[in-house]
Design an enzyme around this catalytic site. Structure first.
Site, PDB file in Angstrom:
ATOM      1  CE  LYS A 484     -35.276 -50.735 -30.723  1.00  0.00           C
ATOM      2  NZ  LYS A 484     -34.764 -52.090 -30.573  1.00  0.00           N
ATOM      3  CE1 TYR A 710     -13.444 -23.685 -30.344  1.00  0.00           C
ATOM      4  CE2 TYR A 710     -15.024 -25.174 -31.346  1.00  0.00           C
ATOM      5  CZ  TYR A 710     -14.743 -24.109 -30.504  1.00  0.00           C
ATOM      6  OH  TYR A 710     -15.745 -23.486 -29.845  1.00  0.00           O
TER       7      TYR A 710
END
Ligand code: PLP
Length: 816
Positions: A484, A710
């Site tokens: 999965k 930032y």
């Protein structure tokens, strides 16, 4: 040397029932998946704790093999047209046959063992000695109890030197390998502390390894490994002291090469090798000692050592242009390694169309190898073959006679000149070329261009981990592999193909669409889908997927869907909730479910299963036991109404070895396959599967007190060297790793993240790392920084890190 089935029965002193006593045997096979020349092959049905190859005889027989070595008492009733040789131990028989074959040749045989470097020393000796000798050697690292006999079987009259490696993992194994290899010259690369498993200590390991040299006239090894031995006749050591046969008087590391001085019998050999790492230096010295011992001229040795090439024996699987997959196997070219490359090509079932691009064979002395290559390509049904090289001019006809589509180019340059991307589409392409042909230039053309952040997936490590768990399974327990979430980030189709090849019993995915991808990739194993909704029923049935039914609603909806579509006996799985409280029927739902199951001919219940909430945690063992008790009680109730056998399973990776009594009929292996032990118990020797790497895009110096990224949250406290690396949170590099919380690995050092992680880029502080350049490689996680460590920095679990790597990060698959 020609053997018939009858000869071999005689050599093995074995009883045989021979339908065709004169059948010619040229090839020995032990792997039912690796059959190239069925008519002239002899299949040894080996038995190990995990697998009994007698179970595959039917399959091998159907593929045209009619010569078998089997255990005494094997029932041959079903195989009327085959030769059977009966022995007590099929592995011993294989080894004895190889030993007899070996004994016919009088040319020198070099046997190599040691903890590390065996394959590299073997390959380098091949590079260094093949100008003068016609060498037969072990393919890749075929050095085991099975690999060695298969290697030795390749010896022929045309050769005049053999080089084989021997690897062991338990006491007692080397004596068997010595009898097969019968080396005349020995090399002990080194005795490390690695691979101590199976041995009491280093001394026991050394004693075992030395058994390979029992009958050698000479053997060569490091002073520090052999110091304890009585250095008498035949034992030649190398090291810095004057007592050694080969005195290493200088090791001078330069920028990109190392200068070595070796004194041997009063003469000094002055060498340069194009490597600077200690392992390569050691391996090069071993090789130089052998060449000196063989009496090769000093100048020739120096000349050839200068040109030593790095060894990367791994096959690379790369996503190519126009939905192709490209297998790059252009390190060296001989017939044995071609067959390994072709097997890997055939595993790529996502593409029916297969192309092989192949160079001249440098070791070929006549037409024979070319004829053999053509036959091998035909035997594997290769549709298109592109030959490159002048030798192939003469041998085109062999290919033309056997292959549907053929093209020929004089040289790699001519191929590149005529290259058009349109000629390669939706296919699997194997590049097999000798190094001098420079096929990496072709790889570069076929490779899909993406940014330089890649995740390397080591397929051998997946197989190793699979076997590590398999060895912990109780007898008869089946294995479902969880693929999965893009196989925990590793790539579902590629991983599933590998698992199918290695014969796991079941696969499981979360969503129907993931199952569809696997079917498109040619996966025919049964696939369980865990997270089912009504919208997916159509897809499930069209693709022969098996749904998990976890509630009355979904159960009833699926039954009426089957009814409407006129389907019966459809395979399904019943999920029970025993404490996880995620999906599943609880015990209190059974009174409603059981009457619906009774006599229900629309479905066949393949399995009943549940999921453990905390199997990795010793503090929750009582809860785990409670879950299993409840599971058994519910299964008993279901068994009563169904009246037929179904598979029971509850164990995930951690439970497989922590709670072996809970394996029932099957286990579900997830994270462990991908190299992470979720319980951190370290009882299993798992190997790292995934390595996430990127490169440095830019370097800059920043003065103390300046800010990075930032919001100016990264402040330098000193004049700093800052590297911008090509990975950001959009790739799966979490923002939590910012502000020094996380580190990356560059040039043997850890570099902390400075400032905020941006979407596609991150800055790291490399002030204290020497010799750093733009373009240098950066490991995010892998061998040096375990993914568990990154998870810890992010305050999460490795599952989230692995499955969070964005699909835009290219996956590269490596196989040894
Ligand atoms: C994911 C999953 C597993 C595998 O768990 P691991 O801890 O990765 O081994 C097993 N069973 C179910 C139902 C799962 O969802």
């Amino acid at each position: 040397m020609i053997y018939t089935a009858e000869n071999i029965a005689e050599i093995l002193c074995a009883k045989a029932t021979l339908q065709n006593a004169n059948a010619i045997i040229e090839h020995l096979i032990t792997d039912s998946r690796r059959i190239s020349f069925p008519a002239t092959s002899l299949f040894f049905a080996l038995q190990t704790a995990r697998r009994d190859a007698h179970n595959f005889i039917q399959e091998v027989y159907e593929r045209g093999v009619s010569n078998f070595v089997v255990r005494t008492g094997f029932d041959t009733g079903a195989f009327t047209n085959a030769n059977f040789i009966f022995v007590d131990d099929t592995l011993k028989a294989l080894q004895n046959l190889a030993a007899r074959h070996r004994a016919q040749f009088n040319y020198p045989v070099i046997g190599i063992t040691g903890s590390n470097g065996k394959t590299i020393v073997k390959e380098w000796l091949y590079q260094l000695l093949s100008p003068g000798y016609n060498i037969v050697r072990s393919p890749r690292s075929y050095n085991s109890q099975v690999g060695v006999p298969l290697s030795v079987w390749q010896m022929g009259e045309e050769n005049n030197l053999a080089i084989f490696e021997a690897g062991i993992s338990m006491p007692g194994e080397m004596a068997a390998l010595e009898k097969i290899i019968q080396p005349t010259i020995g090399i002990l690369t080194n005795i490390g502390d690695a691979h101590n498993e199976g041995f009491k200590d280093r001394a026991e390991k050394l004693q075992e390894k030395l058994k390979l040299f029992k009958n050698c006239k000479t053997f060569i090894g490091r002073e520090q490994d052999l110091a304890a031995l009585d250095i008498s006749n035949g034992i030649l050591t190398w090291g810095s002291s004057n007592k050694n046969t080969f005195i290493i008087s200088g090791v001078d590391k330069r920028k990109e090469s190392t200068q070595l001085n070796i004194t041997y019998k009063e003469t000094v050999l002055n060498l340069f090798i194009p490597f600077t790492d200690n392992a390569s230096i050691e391996n090069a010295i071993s090789c130089a000692c052998v060449l000196l011992q063989l009496g090769i001229d000093k100048n020739i040795i120096a000349e050839r050592m200068r040109q030593l090439q790095p060894i990367d024996m791994r096959l690379q699987l790369i996503h190519g242009i126009n939905n192709c997959v490209v297998i790059n196997d252009s390190y060296s070219f001989d017939i044995n390694s071609l067959s390994i490359g072709l097997d890997f090509l055939l595993q790529q079932q996502q593409h029916a169309q297969k192309t092989v691009i192949i160079s001249d064979i440098p070791s070929a002395q006549n037409s024979e190898p070319y004829e053999e290559v053509a036959a091998m390509l035909q035997a594997r049904n290769i549709e298109r073959v592109i030959t490159i090289g002048e030798q192939w001019n003469h041998y085109q006809q062999y290919i033309k006679d056997k292959i549907a589509v053929t093209q020929h180019y004089q040289s790699t340059a001519s191929f590149i000149e005529h290259f058009s991307a349109n000629h390669f589409r939706n296919e699997a392409i194997l590049l097999k070329g000798a190094r001098v042909f420079g096929f990496e230039k072709i790889v570069a053309l076929l490779e899909k261009k993406v940014h330089q952040t890649v995740m390397e997936v080591n397929l051998n490590a997946i197989v190793h981990n699979l076997n590590e768990y398999r060895s912990r399974l109780n007898k008869g327990v089946k294995l479902m592999a969880m693929v999965k979430a893009f196989a925990y980030g590793s790539g579902s189709a590629e991983v599933a193909s590998l698992l199918q090849f290695h014969k796991v019993d079941y696969l499981a995915v979360a969503y129907a669409d993931e199952g569809v991808e696997l079917r498109k990739a040619g996966i025919h194993l049964p696939i369980m889908v865990m997270n089912v909704d009504e919208a997916a029923f159509e897809t499930i049935i069209e693709n022969n997927l098996e749904p998990e039914l976890f509630s009355l609603n979904i159960f009833n909806a699926f039954i009426s869907f089957l009814q409407k579509n006129g389907l019966q006996q459809y395979p399904v799985h019943i999920k029970l909730d025993t404490g996880m409280h995620r999906l599943g029927f609880e015990q209190k739902d059974l009174p409603a479910l059981l009457p619906l199951l009774k006599g229900n001919h629309y479905i066949v219940v393949q399995s009943v299963f549940s999921h453990l909430a905390a199997s990795e945690d010793p503090n929750e063992d009582t809860f785990t036991t409670q879950q299993s008790t409840l599971f058994e009680a519910c299964c008993a109730q279901i068994r009563e109404v169904l009246g037929y056998h179904f598979t029971m399973h509850i164990s995930n990776s951690a439970a497989i070895f922590r709670r072996p009594e809970l394996q029932y009929n099957m286990v579900r292996l997830g994270i462990g396959l991908y190299g992470v032990d979720s319980s951190n118990a370290q009882q299993l020797a798992l190997q790292t599967v995934a390595t996430l790497k990127t490169t440095i895009a830019q370097l800059r110096t920043v003065v103390a007190g300046d800010t990075i990224s930032y919001n100016r949250r990264g402040k330098t406290t000193r004049d700093s060297l800052i590297a911008t690396i090509r990975i950001g949170y959009a790739d799966g590099f979490s923002r939590r790793l910012g502000y020094g919380n996380g580190k990356v690995f560059i040039h043997g050092h850890e570099a902390p993240v400075i400032g905020t992680v941006a979407m596609d880029m991150t800055m790291v502080d490399v002030t204290s790392i020497p010799n750093i350049k733009e373009g240098d490689e950066v490991e995010i996680f892998g061998k040096y920084i375990p993914v568990q460590q990154v998870a810890k920095w992010c305050d999460t679990i490795p599952y989230e890190i692995l499955t969070g790597i964005n699909q835009r990060v290219k996956r590269i698959y490596l196989e040894e």
